[in-house]
Design a protein around this motif. Structure first.
Motif, PDB file in Angstrom:
ATOM      1  N   ASN A  68     102.392  82.120  74.617  1.00 32.33           N
ATOM      2  CA  ASN A  68     101.747  81.197  75.560  1.00 32.33           C
ATOM      3  C   ASN A  68     101.933  79.732  75.193  1.00 32.33           C
ATOM      4  N   ARG A  69     102.794  79.426  74.262  1.00 29.21           N
ATOM      5  CA  ARG A  69     103.097  78.035  73.891  1.00 29.21           C
ATOM      6  C   ARG A  69     104.582  77.936  73.577  1.00 29.21           C
TER       7      ARG A  69
ATOM      8  N   ASP B  25     110.296  70.693  75.191  1.00 30.29           N
ATOM      9  CA  ASP B  25     108.905  71.139  75.176  1.00 30.29           C
ATOM     10  C   ASP B  25     108.383  71.130  76.614  1.00 30.29           C
TER      11      ASP B  25
ATOM     12  N   LEU C  49     105.630  72.079  77.918  1.00 26.92           N
ATOM     13  CA  LEU C  49     104.206  71.805  78.095  1.00 26.92           C
ATOM     14  C   LEU C  49     103.810  70.406  77.641  1.00 26.92           C
TER      15      LEU C  49
END
Length: 82
Positions: free
Chosen positions: A14-15, A41, A43
């Motif tokens: 989830n990351r 990245d 997010l």
């Protein structure tokens, strides 16, 4: 030797975090790259700082005949590299 510029997934569940690299065409998704070219990245809060790319080395691999994936192609286009 057929080389592709593509992403390698790292990070935890989830990351996601991705490394941009030059890979031999038979290397699996999370395999060892020929050379690391940067990172992405998805997010990151600031979209300007969501990816880093070593432009000179990316140009070198493109001149050698490497084919970028669609995502990496969009990063190159964002940096002004054809």
């Amino acid at each position: 030797m057929s080389v592709r510029l593509r992403l390698k997934r790292t990070g935890r569940r989830n990351r996601p975090f991705y490394r941009i690299g030059a890979f031999h065409h038979t290397t699996r998704r999370d395999g060892k790259p020929v050379e690391d070219l940067g990172w992405y990245d998805p997010l990151a809060k600031d979209t300007d700082k969501s990816f880093h790319l070593e432009e000179e080395r990316a140009k070198y691999w493109l001149e050698q005949g490497a084919k970028p994936s669609e995502t990496v192609r969009s990063f190159l286009k964002r940096r002004g590299i054809k």
